[in-house]
Design an enzyme around this catalytic site. Structure first.
Site, PDB file in Angstrom:
ATOM      1  N   ASP A 281      27.881 131.560  58.414  1.00  0.00           N
ATOM      2  CA  ASP A 281      26.622 131.197  57.771  1.00  0.00           C
ATOM      3  C   ASP A 281      25.576 131.042  58.890  1.00  0.00           C
ATOM      4  OD1 ASP A 281      24.646 130.539  55.989  1.00  0.00           O
ATOM      5  OD2 ASP A 281      25.839 129.101  54.882  1.00  0.00           O
TER       6      ASP A 281
HETATM    7  C1  NOJ Z   1      22.218 129.674  54.582  1.00  0.00           C
HETATM    8  C2  NOJ Z   1      22.918 129.640  53.273  1.00  0.00           C
HETATM    9  O1  NOJ Z   1      23.917 128.645  53.277  1.00  0.00           O
HETATM   10  C3  NOJ Z   1      23.567 130.965  52.883  1.00  0.00           C
HETATM   11  O2  NOJ Z   1      23.987 130.866  51.564  1.00  0.00           O
HETATM   12  C4  NOJ Z   1      22.609 132.094  53.075  1.00  0.00           C
HETATM   13  O3  NOJ Z   1      23.235 133.315  52.703  1.00  0.00           O
HETATM   14  C5  NOJ Z   1      22.150 132.127  54.518  1.00  0.00           C
HETATM   15  N1  NOJ Z   1      21.466 130.883  54.809  1.00  0.00           N
HETATM   16  C6  NOJ Z   1      21.251 133.311  54.833  1.00  0.00           C
HETATM   17  O4  NOJ Z   1      20.010 133.160  54.277  1.00  0.00           O
END
Ligand code: NOJ
Length: 755
Positions: A281
């Protein structure tokens, strides 16, 4: 070579760690030519900004890095022309010309935003869920995207957690069906086709079980609970062929998921046979430092060894892996394996065949925000609404007379799309005031705001971090309230649109108080005091605590955040063009103190009394019932359904056999309508304590007024199984009870025995 193979045929070919002959020859040849720096470069995922950054870091010098082979993929770049510029640098200016993966968060529609996922799951209509994902894929790929950071399949049983809005609620069985439908919708049966994109299952794992419902918080859970209650949707998505997985921010058993070998390798690859690649993530690799696992070099090596293949934004891999290789903290094979998985995904997407496959500048106009897509979004929204209460059968309203349409969300364009719709544009959304005028042009509709979403300036500032969603009016709360009350008194009926602004749920939007804000409660009380019939249209990204409002003489239609067609869809249901059929996919508590409260909880050795009456030395509260306000699976219709004649094909089965359940459902009311027939199972005796009951089957049916149907639901041998103390997936001899009905409190029941 024919590149247009089905995903499954290609995955059969790929088999990551298996013998060399099963590998993709083109990828292997490419790997031979790559330097170690180029391999590490493929593990680097960057965002040049322009989208919504969900962390503090935004990548720099992206063009230069692509040119020097230091980037495997980008996200936050959209539109065929912009993406082409980036892709051309990779293909024409980097030494090996390897194309980029282009990712995006397409969570509930690309430009044609549809209901937030929690709302969509409330439709219990898997055909529609798949169609929704298909539409999102067609639009996103038209804009140059080939990889989607969705579906989010985290089970969530704590409505304080803001991201409960992004998933399918509390239940692993329903969650698995939704996960499967979404993967199928995004990926289709040919990933190399120009209208399909790679799915990314997230957030692996257990992100929804954050302590106290606070985002990014720690997770600690027994393996029995994990495997029986939380893991199924991830596995279902992987079984459906999901090409990638995103690791979660939280720790699991004390090790952050991003560097957790047990999760990313032992479970995901070795037990479940996952063949795709794992991405972190947003900076979750770097966040292992504050988690307490060491410096950037140490956590990067740990994560690579654990099975992480791609590093989102943090550049830990890019900046430290070479050094770790020299110091023998990782091997070249570790790096090559991760690189291979990324390259295989590019191959499967058809990018080696044609790097510009998703970059047809004529497509956006043809495929995005079409009339058909908006019509589908409107339909999806109507199917997501849940009728919580219909006092005196006030709903549906007639399309005439004087209607007071009040509340801070009644004429609010900026709150219609819902959280995490970074690719959508709220300026395109239909407000409820507009929708009412479109659908009920024979009625006189007048609007008053009546209240701010919240009067709390500090709270509003937090909610408004990404843009103004709570607009505090220049007029005093008293003036606004009086205006709404005067309007109500002069009208035949009042519709009050109340609840949460979009960013009161979603990422980093946890709440400790999940009631309707006080400013709006005052408005509701004042409207009810006028004595006029009142319908609440309740908007939120999570279950709310509404015991006070539920006790009032009002009707309540829960509409989540419906998307770009919000106003039209709400009007369709309020005025009866569609009879609501949604059912809650997460329990609604009486108060925050009950959390977690969910339908598949254990009964304990000292169950509460059947009547709910308090009894000393039982598992109950002094000051609240155990029962939630609204159970999982709950939702009313404008018509009524009657269940009878529950039959099993046998009362005794042997190991390896399933069972067939039949029930008659009759539409006994005055409207045609759809009903979700739900089947719950209780394993009466087993070696580990069973849940009270578990969802094991459902079917959505349409019944004309007066019509009845016999519904058949079959339980497979696997439906009787669970993970025992040794984590073996087994069924054990003994009695089972089946409950069938309209929600998880279904009373109609039958018993059978497994020999
Ligand atoms: C953080 C989020 O937790 C995730 O779901 C997302 O895909 C990413 N940011 C990218 O934007």
């Amino acid at each position: 070579m024919n590149y247009r193979k089905s995903l499954f045929a290609i995955l059969a070919l790929v088999v990551g760690s298996a013998s060399a002959q099963q590998r993709i020859p083109e990828v292997e040849q490419l790997l031979q030519k790559m330097t170690i720096e180029e391999k590490i470069g493929q593990l680097n995922l960057l965002t040049p900004g322009g989208g919504v950054a969900t962390g503090e870091v935004v990548s720099e010098n992206v063009g230069t890095k692509i040119k020097s082979g230091q980037v495997g993929g980008l996200f936050g770049v959209t539109g065929p022309d912009r993406v082409r510029k980036a892709q051309e640098i990779a293909v024409k200016e980097s030494r090996l010309g390897i194309p980029l993966l282009i990712g995006s968060d397409v969570i509930h529609g690309y430009k044609t935003t549809y209901p937030i996922p929690l709302g969509l799951s409330s439709s219990w209509d898997m055909g529609l869920v798949e169609q929704a994902a298909q539409m999102a894929a067609r639009e996103a790929t038209a804009d140059g995207i080939n990889w989607n950071f969705s579906p989010m399949v985290d089970i969530a049983r704590d409505p304080r957690w803001g991201r409960i809005s992004e998933g399918a609620g509390e239940d692993p069985y329903l969650g698995s069906k939704v996960a499967e439908a979404m993967v199928k919708g995004y990926q289709g049966d040919d990933l190399a086709a120009a209208h399909t994109m790679l799915a990314c299952v997230k957030h692996f794992a257990l992100y929804g079980a954050a302590e106290a419902g606070r985002d990014y918080h720690s997770v600690d859970m027994s393996r029995i609970k994990m495997f029986n209650q939380y893991m199924q949707p991830y596995k279902a998505a992987i079984d459906a062929g999901a090409a990638s997985v995103m690791s979660s921010f939280n720790d699991v058993d004390g090790v952050p998921a991003t560097g957790n070998k047990w999760l990313l390798t032992d479970v995901l690859r070795d037990q479940w046979g996952f063949k795709g690649f794992v991405v972190s993530d947003y900076t979750s690799l770097n966040e292992m430092i504050p988690h307490g696992l060491g410096d950037l070099q140490a956590v990067s090596a740990l994560a690579l060894k654990a099975g992480l293949d791609m590093d989102m934004v943090g550049e830990g891999f890019l900046t430290t892996l070479k050094k770790s290789l020299e110091e023998e903290k990782v091997t070249e094979e570790d790096i090559t394996n991760a690189c291979r998985r990324v390259l295989e995904a590019k191959y499967v997407s058809g990018l080696f065949d044609d790097p510009y496959k998703y970059l047809d500048s004529k497509r956006p106009e043809k495929d995005i925000l079409t009339e058909n897509n908006r019509a589908l979004s409107r339909k999806l929204a109507t199917r997501s609404f849940v009728l919580l209460k219909n006092h005196n059968n006030l709903l549906p309203l007639k399309k005439n007379g004087k209607i007071a349409l009040v509340g801070p969300l009644a004429d609010s364009r900026e709150n219609m799309l819902g959280t995490w719709a970074p690719t959508g544009d709220f300026n395109l959304a239909v407000t409820i005031l507009e929708g009412f005028n479109n659908v009920a042009s024979g009625a006189t509709i007048e609007h008053a705001k009546g209240a701010n979403i919240s009067d709390d300036v500090a709270f509003a500032k937090n909610v408004n971090s990404l843009g103004e969603r709570i607009l505090i009016d220049e007029r005093s709360p008293e003036t606004m309230l009086q205006e709404a009350v005067d309007l109500a008194k002069n009208s035949d009926v009042v519709v009050a649109v109340v609840g949460e602004a979009t960013e009161m749920s979603g990422e980093s939007s946890s709440r400790t108080d999940i009631s309707i804000p006080e400013s709006q409660k005052k408005l509701i009380r004042a409207l009810v005091a006028t004595g006029k019939p009142v319908a609440l249209v309740l908007m939120s990204g999570r279950p709310l605590t509404i015991p006070e409002e539920f006790d009032m003489p009002v009707s309540i239609l829960q509409v989540w955040h419906p998307g770009v067609e919000a106003g039209n869809a709400i009007a369709d249901v309020v005025f009866g063009d569609y009879n609501p059929s949604g059912k809650l996919t997460a329990t609604w508590p009486v108060n925050v103190g009950q959390i977690p409260v969910y339908h598949s909880a254990k009964v304990t050795g000292r169950p509460a009394t059947e009547s709910g009456e308090f009894q000393k030395f039982r598992s109950n509260y002094l000051d609240a019932p155990n029962a939630p306000l609204l159970p999982f699976g709950y939702g009313l219709s404008y018509t009524t359904f009657d269940y009878s004649n529950l039959k099993l094909n046998t009362r005794e089965i042997s190991q390896g056999e399933g069972i067939t359940v039949k029930v008659t459902v009759a539409n006994t009311g005055d409207y045609d309508g759809e009903e979700v027939v739900q089947l719950y199972l209780r394993d009466v005796v087993r070696s580990i304590t069973p849940p009270k009951r578990q969802l094991k089957g459902f079917q959505k049916i349409m019944l004309k007024k007066g019509e009845s149907k016999e519904v058949t639901i079959t339980l497979s041998p696997d439906d009787l199984k669970f993970y025992n103390a040794q984590l073996e997936f087994v069924s054990e001899p003994g009695d089972f009870e089946i409950f069938v009905g309209t929600n998880s409190d279904a009373e109609l029941s039958e018993k059978f025995t497994l020999k």
